[in-house]
Design an enzyme around this catalytic site. Structure first.
Site, PDB file in Angstrom:
ATOM      1  N   GLU A  75      -1.983  -5.263  -3.937  1.00 31.16           N
ATOM      2  CA  GLU A  75      -0.971  -4.452  -3.194  1.00 31.16           C
ATOM      3  C   GLU A  75       0.090  -5.392  -2.616  1.00 31.16           C
ATOM      4  O   GLU A  75       1.309  -4.975  -2.465  1.00 31.16           O
ATOM      5  CB  GLU A  75      -1.709  -3.654  -2.091  1.00 31.16           C
ATOM      6  CG  GLU A  75      -2.603  -2.455  -2.565  1.00 31.16           C
ATOM      7  CD  GLU A  75      -3.271  -1.834  -1.569  1.00 31.16           C
ATOM      8  OE1 GLU A  75      -3.368  -0.634  -1.549  1.00 31.16           O
ATOM      9  OE2 GLU A  75      -3.591  -2.308  -0.385  1.00 31.16           O
ATOM     10  N   ASP A  90       0.787  -1.246   0.047  1.00 29.90           N
ATOM     11  CA  ASP A  90      -0.123   0.070  -0.058  1.00 29.90           C
ATOM     12  C   ASP A  90       0.773   0.974  -0.032  1.00 29.90           C
ATOM     13  O   ASP A  90       0.698   2.210  -0.710  1.00 29.90           O
ATOM     14  CB  ASP A  90      -0.984  -0.012   1.365  1.00 29.90           C
ATOM     15  CG  ASP A  90      -1.930   1.238   1.363  1.00 29.90           C
ATOM     16  OD1 ASP A  90      -2.522   1.534   0.587  1.00 29.90           O
ATOM     17  OD2 ASP A  90      -1.291   2.010   2.146  1.00 29.90           O
TER      18      ASP A  90
END
Length: 236
Positions: free
Chosen positions: A124, A52
């Site tokens: 991610e 992320d």
């Protein structure tokens, strides 16, 4: 063999395939294995956390270099469009990530391989694994290759209608009640805070989002709310 096929899909060859295995292991699978066989298997939650952050700096880096005259506010809105959960899930689908995920039988039977939240997290996680395996430049290259088409498509529309404006227009078409945005959580030190926002209408939860500023978190929440309304058939 399956991992080699996935590497072909994403265009990256891992030096350490254990990182890739971890990136493709959903938490439900590791919990199931621990309960059934007392085997501890690492899942992708930590890699998702790392990915992320890598995703955000990669997109920010690209937008900063590409659009040299774009003001901070527009850069923030642009980034929010690119990194919201539905957008990440769609990229995961293009890579067939769901096909390769390890997950519990229960999660699998409940169509977990198609769920936006699981696919976005896995996308991610793969970014985080590439970052650890090959360094920032490799992960930056992967992110930009995956997002370049979306960046061009977003560029066509985002200046005239951001997510919050679009959502407001949708709601105003059938209701005079205002949308309510709320920051429900804030994490991190003053110089690196993360904000968690929700948006609701007439007491009904529509979406949530996380960002590095209140504005970005609200933009992501609005983006997710729009996707929710699409699935409900409220908008096309």
């Amino acid at each position: 063999m399956m991992l080699n096929k996935f590497e072909e899909n994403i265009g990256y060859k891992f030096k350490n395939q254990d990182l890739l295995k971890e990136a493709l292991t959903h938490g439900s699978y590791s919990y199931e294995q621990k309960a059934a066989k007392s085997v501890v298997i690492r899942n992708n939650q930590r890699l998702e956390f790392l990915g992320d952050a890598v995703l955000e700096i990669s997109v920010s880096h690209f937008l900063y270099k590409r659009f040299t005259d774009m003001p901070e506010g527009e850069l923030t809105k642009f980034r929010a469009n690119l990194v919201c959960e539905p957008a990440l899930a769609e990229r995961a689908r293009k890579l067939n990530i769901g096909e390769f995920l390890l997950m519990s039988r229960g999660e699998d039977s409940s169509r977990g391989r198609e769920r936006d939240s699981i696919l976005a997290d896995a996308f991610e996680s793969v970014i985080g694994a590439i970052y650890l395996d090959g360094g920032f430049l490799e992960s930056l290259d992967f992110v930009i290759k995956q997002m370049e088409g979306d960046i061009e498509e977003t560029l066509k529309t985002f200046r005239t209608s951001d997510n919050k404006t679009h959502l407001q227009e949708v709601i105003q078409a059938f209701s005079k009640e205002a949308l309510v945005y709320e920051i429900i959580d804030t994490k991190g030190p003053d110089h690196d805070k993360t904000f968690h926002a929700t948006v609701s209408h007439e007491g009904k939860f529509l979406g949530e989002g996380i960002g590095k500023s209140k504005k970005e978190a609200e933009q992501v929440a609005a983006c997710n709310a729009l996707e929710f309304l699409k699935k409900q058939g409220v908008i096309q």
